[in-house]
Design an enzyme around this catalytic site. Structure first.
Site, short mmCIF file in Angstrom:
data_model
loop_
_atom_site.label_atom_id
_atom_site.label_comp_id
_atom_site.label_asym_id
_atom_site.label_seq_id
_atom_site.Cartn_x
_atom_site.Cartn_y
_atom_site.Cartn_z
N TRP A 139 -57.31 -30.22 -61.99
CA TRP A 139 -56.76 -29.61 -60.78
C TRP A 139 -55.56 -28.71 -61.05
O TRP A 139 -55.25 -27.83 -60.27
CB TRP A 139 -56.37 -30.72 -59.79
CG TRP A 139 -57.57 -31.48 -59.36
CD1 TRP A 139 -58.04 -32.66 -59.90
CD2 TRP A 139 -58.51 -31.11 -58.34
NE1 TRP A 139 -59.20 -33.03 -59.27
CE2 TRP A 139 -59.51 -32.11 -58.30
CE3 TRP A 139 -58.59 -30.03 -57.46
CZ2 TRP A 139 -60.58 -32.05 -57.42
CZ3 TRP A 139 -59.67 -29.99 -56.57
CH2 TRP A 139 -60.65 -30.99 -56.57
N SER A 146 -51.99 -21.71 -67.70
CA SER A 146 -52.29 -21.35 -66.31
C SER A 146 -52.31 -19.85 -66.13
O SER A 146 -51.40 -19.14 -66.57
CB SER A 146 -51.24 -21.95 -65.37
OG SER A 146 -51.40 -21.39 -64.07
N ASP A 155 -53.03 -17.57 -55.04
CA ASP A 155 -53.65 -18.56 -54.17
C ASP A 155 -53.43 -18.08 -52.74
O ASP A 155 -52.29 -17.83 -52.34
CB ASP A 155 -53.01 -19.94 -54.35
CG ASP A 155 -53.30 -20.53 -55.72
OD1 ASP A 155 -54.24 -20.05 -56.39
OD2 ASP A 155 -52.60 -21.48 -56.12
N GLU A 199 -62.15 -23.74 -56.61
CA GLU A 199 -60.91 -23.42 -55.88
C GLU A 199 -61.16 -22.19 -55.03
O GLU A 199 -61.00 -21.06 -55.50
CB GLU A 199 -59.75 -23.16 -56.86
CG GLU A 199 -59.27 -24.40 -57.57
CD GLU A 199 -57.94 -24.20 -58.30
OE1 GLU A 199 -57.36 -23.09 -58.21
OE2 GLU A 199 -57.49 -25.14 -58.95
N HIS A 202 -58.25 -19.44 -54.95
CA HIS A 202 -57.65 -18.81 -56.14
C HIS A 202 -58.41 -17.53 -56.53
O HIS A 202 -59.57 -17.57 -56.93
CB HIS A 202 -57.67 -19.83 -57.29
CG HIS A 202 -57.05 -19.33 -58.57
ND1 HIS A 202 -55.89 -19.87 -59.10
CD2 HIS A 202 -57.43 -18.36 -59.43
CE1 HIS A 202 -55.59 -19.24 -60.23
NE2 HIS A 202 -56.52 -18.32 -60.45
ZN LIG Z 1 -54.28 -20.90 -58.26
#
Ligand SMILES: [Zn+2]
Length: 230
Positions: A139, A146, A155, A199, A202
């Site tokens: 997650w 990242s 996001d 996601e 994202h």
């Molecule tokens: Zn993200």
């Protein structure tokens, strides 16, 4: 006479051994180069910053430098993607929706905090040590791994749920993001390729050409880059 023939034959055998050995060496080197290429697709960032690959196996490049532009709500993105993001949001608003960038550029320290919090959540749910970290990693990326640290990922949510739902914003973004050079980075059913759960919020900038190819074909950045290498 017989002796001479024998020694000539022996020499011939030695020469063909040399050939076989040389060929074997070439094949081994070629295999090693191909294998290395498969492991490290991140090399592309040297020529094309927008295609820089960051995932569980490819860290943010050491020499990655980012010039940031601050959004109205204090979030920051790579200045190079700002005009495309702005245009995408303007057009989304014209369609009656109200998108907001919930999270964008993060430092390694920001990412560490997020990862620690996620790990603590799984620990509280009964997972122990390594298991909690492994679950958290599905997650939240480990620091250094990242995409948010590139400044190329955002996001996106709804700014006001009384105006529109998050799902309505995500649906619009998925349908239109490629026109502005963005992709849905973690689609459903691609967890084995991206290493990340679905996601819907994202989005990642890769440039219009790559974005259209990726979204039209329903593939991931990993699959696109692997295809380009062939
Ligand atoms: Zn993200």
């Amino acid at each position: 006479m017989t002796k001479n023939v024998k020694s000539r034959r022996a020499k011939g055998r030695k020469r063909s051994f040399g050939w076989v050995f040389g060929l074997l060496l070439i094949v081994l080197i070629a295999l090693a180069v191909l294998r290395l290429g498969k492991l490290d697709l991140g090399f592309l960032h040297k020529e094309q910053w927008n295609l820089t690959l960051v995932n569980s196996y490819n860290a943010v490049p050491d020499d990655w430098k980012v010039e940031l532009t601050e959004l109205k709500n204090g979030e920051k993105v790579d200045s190079r993607i700002y005009p495309y993001l702005q245009e995408m949001f303007d057009d989304c608003r014209s369609d009656g929706l109200l998108p907001i960038v919930k999270s964008s550029y993060r430092t390694a320290e920001d990412q560490q905090k997020i990862f620690d919090e996620k790990t603590a959540e799984f620990a509280a749910a009964g997972y122990s040590g390594d298991d909690a970290r492994e679950q958290a990693n599905k997650w939240a990326a480990k620091p250094g791994y990242s995409e948010h640290q590139l400044g190329l990922a955002v996001d996106i949510d709804s700014e006001d749920l009384s105006v529109c739902s998050n799902e309505a914003v995500w649906e619009w973004m998925e349908a239109h993001c490629a026109e502005y050079g963005f992709i849905l980075r973690y689609p459903p059913d691609k967890e084995d390729v991206t290493g990340c759960s679905y996601e819907p919020w994202h989005f990642r900038y890769v440039g219009e050409e790559a974005a259209k190819a990726i979204m039209d074909r329903g593939i991931t950045l990993e699959e696109y880059l692997a295809g380009q290498k062939k």
